[in-house]
Motif scaffolding. Structure first.
Motif, short mmCIF file in Angstrom:
data_model
loop_
_atom_site.label_atom_id
_atom_site.label_comp_id
_atom_site.label_asym_id
_atom_site.label_seq_id
_atom_site.Cartn_x
_atom_site.Cartn_y
_atom_site.Cartn_z
N TYR A 131 4.78 6.40 -4.48
CA TYR A 131 4.01 6.38 -5.73
C TYR A 131 3.57 4.94 -6.04
O TYR A 131 2.42 4.69 -6.42
N CYS A 132 4.50 4.00 -5.89
CA CYS A 132 4.19 2.59 -6.17
C CYS A 132 3.11 2.06 -5.24
O CYS A 132 2.22 1.30 -5.67
N MET A 133 3.15 2.45 -3.98
CA MET A 133 2.14 2.00 -3.04
C MET A 133 0.77 2.57 -3.39
O MET A 133 -0.25 1.86 -3.36
N GLU A 134 0.73 3.86 -3.71
CA GLU A 134 -0.55 4.48 -4.08
C GLU A 134 -1.11 3.83 -5.34
O GLU A 134 -2.33 3.60 -5.45
N ASN A 135 -0.24 3.51 -6.29
CA ASN A 135 -0.68 2.89 -7.52
C ASN A 135 -1.21 1.48 -7.27
O ASN A 135 -2.22 1.06 -7.86
N ALA A 136 -0.54 0.73 -6.39
CA ALA A 136 -0.99 -0.62 -6.07
C ALA A 136 -2.35 -0.59 -5.38
O ALA A 136 -3.22 -1.41 -5.67
N VAL A 137 -2.53 0.36 -4.46
CA VAL A 137 -3.82 0.49 -3.77
C VAL A 137 -4.92 0.84 -4.79
O VAL A 137 -6.03 0.31 -4.73
N LEU A 138 -4.59 1.71 -5.72
CA LEU A 138 -5.54 2.08 -6.78
C LEU A 138 -6.00 0.85 -7.55
O LEU A 138 -7.16 0.77 -7.98
N ASN A 139 -5.12 -0.12 -7.72
CA ASN A 139 -5.41 -1.29 -8.54
C ASN A 139 -5.85 -2.52 -7.74
O ASN A 139 -5.90 -3.63 -8.29
N LEU A 140 -6.16 -2.33 -6.47
CA LEU A 140 -6.68 -3.45 -5.68
C LEU A 140 -8.06 -3.85 -6.20
O LEU A 140 -8.92 -3.00 -6.39
N PRO A 141 -8.29 -5.13 -6.43
CA PRO A 141 -9.62 -5.55 -6.88
C PRO A 141 -10.62 -5.43 -5.74
O PRO A 141 -10.23 -5.38 -4.56
N PRO A 142 -11.91 -5.38 -6.03
CA PRO A 142 -12.94 -5.28 -4.99
C PRO A 142 -12.79 -6.38 -3.94
O PRO A 142 -12.57 -7.55 -4.28
N GLY A 143 -12.85 -5.99 -2.69
CA GLY A 143 -12.77 -6.97 -1.61
C GLY A 143 -11.36 -7.36 -1.20
O GLY A 143 -11.18 -8.12 -0.25
N GLN A 144 -10.35 -6.84 -1.89
CA GLN A 144 -8.96 -7.16 -1.56
C GLN A 144 -8.27 -5.93 -0.98
O GLN A 144 -8.36 -4.84 -1.54
N GLU A 145 -7.58 -6.09 0.14
CA GLU A 145 -6.90 -4.97 0.79
C GLU A 145 -5.38 -5.07 0.72
O GLU A 145 -4.69 -4.10 0.97
N GLN A 146 -4.87 -6.25 0.40
CA GLN A 146 -3.44 -6.46 0.54
C GLN A 146 -2.75 -6.77 -0.78
O GLN A 146 -3.39 -7.01 -1.80
N MET A 147 -1.44 -6.74 -0.73
CA MET A 147 -0.63 -7.00 -1.91
C MET A 147 0.53 -7.92 -1.55
O MET A 147 0.79 -8.18 -0.37
N VAL A 148 1.22 -8.39 -2.58
CA VAL A 148 2.39 -9.25 -2.39
C VAL A 148 3.63 -8.51 -2.88
O VAL A 148 3.59 -7.86 -3.92
N TRP A 149 4.70 -8.59 -2.09
CA TRP A 149 5.98 -8.04 -2.52
C TRP A 149 6.90 -9.19 -2.91
O TRP A 149 7.03 -10.17 -2.18
N MET A 150 7.55 -9.06 -4.06
CA MET A 150 8.51 -10.06 -4.53
C MET A 150 9.86 -9.37 -4.69
O MET A 150 10.00 -8.46 -5.52
N ILE A 151 10.84 -9.76 -3.90
CA ILE A 151 12.17 -9.14 -4.00
C ILE A 151 13.12 -10.10 -4.71
O ILE A 151 13.40 -11.20 -4.23
N ASP A 152 13.58 -9.67 -5.86
CA ASP A 152 14.48 -10.47 -6.70
C ASP A 152 15.92 -10.11 -6.35
O ASP A 152 16.37 -9.00 -6.61
N PHE A 153 16.66 -11.06 -5.78
CA PHE A 153 18.01 -10.78 -5.32
C PHE A 153 19.10 -11.12 -6.35
O PHE A 153 20.28 -11.12 -6.01
N GLU A 154 18.71 -11.38 -7.58
CA GLU A 154 19.72 -11.64 -8.59
C GLU A 154 20.66 -10.44 -8.72
O GLU A 154 20.22 -9.29 -8.80
N GLY A 155 21.95 -10.69 -8.71
CA GLY A 155 22.93 -9.61 -8.86
C GLY A 155 23.09 -8.73 -7.64
O GLY A 155 23.79 -7.71 -7.68
N PHE A 156 22.50 -9.11 -6.52
CA PHE A 156 22.56 -8.29 -5.31
C PHE A 156 23.95 -8.37 -4.69
O PHE A 156 24.56 -9.43 -4.61
#
Length: 337
Positions: A131-156
């Motif tokens: 669901y998150c991937m489909e939503n991110a693709v939906l919100n890609l701006p024109p001309g952009q194909e990729q996204m950034v993943w940020m993994i927060d390891f606090e409390g891991f």
């Protein structure tokens, strides 16, 4: 990706493909795929086929196999039809969410917080990831194909590690969303995470692995890395930015519900980002059999893994043709293409 020259490994050296050569390979894949039901035809735009070809180093046979597998998966899993209400329970702790800012390249940012895992259901966790991937693709701006993943390891801690979920996460991201990952930032991973990362590295393709960055708040170079990537006033405080607002599930739920209303427009012929070049195909008489998925011993690496099913879930992660490497929905470390 630019419309100019592309590089891909060939016999130990780099082969240069001209725009014409790239288009010829795209047309080859189209011919091998054949006619499809309307939604799948829309999915198979030149840009989409190009991502599969890049993910397989412009090998037409391997890219076609990968794309056919994805089309069969999309037909059965119907990822674009997953509504917020079906994943809201998984989302309520903010273990994965799309931030309300973009990086300086205009790439949407997906945040993962392994400590916020709130489910033991692998099926539910992967469904929310999709669901998150489909939503991110939906919100890609024109001309952009990729996204950034940020993994927060606090409390891991060790309880957040699941090899099974990590493997399936990697499979989904790499094989169902190739070339969607631009960069995966692992922020403040603990020392004990390193052996685990070495263990899951075989699940990651080299392109994905090379997109992973380990970033530490006590490292003098970290601030510059983040400043180069983000507007610090918009970046969340947990990643060294100035935004202290934090995750609010109620506000996030409203955003997602609004996005759900937009999703159908993504799958219309008028959508310039997905529309295929072929004329509309009615597809009423077509079925999954039309995809002619036959075994291919020369297929590709990392395609099937233990516990995967064609309709359920198969792994993936951050790579030149996929996504991050960290805990899918709070477990382990996954990766975004």
């Amino acid at each position: 990706m630019s419309a100019g020259m592309k590089k891909s490994p060939s016999n130990g050296s780099e082969k240069i493909l001209s725009c014409e050569e790239q288009q010829a390979k795209i047309n080859e894949v189209k011919k091998l795929i054949g006619t499809l039901p309307d939604k799948l035809s829309i999915y198979c735009s030149d840009a989409s086929i190009s991502r599969y070809l890049r993910a397989r180093s412009w090998n037409v046979k391997k890219a076609t196999k990968m794309l056919k597998d994805t089309l069969k998966w999309r037909s059965e899993y119907k990822p674009e039809e997953i509504p917020w209400k079906e994943v809201a329970r998984e989302a309520e702790t903010g273990k994965i969410y799309r931030s309300n800012y973009f990086d300086k390249q205009g790439r949407p940012v997906l945040v993962m917080r392994p400590r916020c895992q709130n489910s033991k259901s692998t099926k539910g966790q992967i469904k929310y990831l999709v669901y998150c991937m489909e939503n991110a693709v939906l919100n890609l701006p024109p001309g952009q194909e990729q996204m950034v993943w940020m993994i927060d390891f606090e409390g891991f801690n060790m309880s957040h590690i699941s090899v099974k979920v990590t493997r399936e996460t990697a499979h989904v991201l790499q094989n169902r969303y190739p070339e969607r990952l631009g960069l995966a930032i692992l922020y403040n991973p603990p020392k004990f995470f390193e052996p685990f990362f070495s263990m899951v590295k075989p699940f990651l393709e080299p392109k994905t692995y090379n997109k992973v960055r380990f970033v530490y708040s006590d490292d003098v170079n970290t601030k510059k890395i983040m400043e180069d990537l983000f507007d610090m006033n918009k970046l969340e405080a947990v990643f060294g930015g100035n935004d202290t607002s934090g995750f609010d599930i109620n506000k996030y739920a409203e955003r997602m519900k609004e996005d759900d209303k937009k999703m159908p427009t993504m799958w219309t012929r008028g959508n310039p980002s997905l529309a295929a070049s072929e004329p509309a195909i009615t597809g009423a008489a077509l079925s999954l059999d039309s995809l002619k998925l036959e075994p291919d011993s020369d297929a590709s690496d990392n395609e099937k893994t233990d516990g995967s099913s064609s309709q359920g879930i198969e792994p993936e992660v951050a790579s030149d043709h996929d996504e991050p490497v960290a805990a899918s929905t709070g477990n382990a470390t996954q990766g975004v293409h």
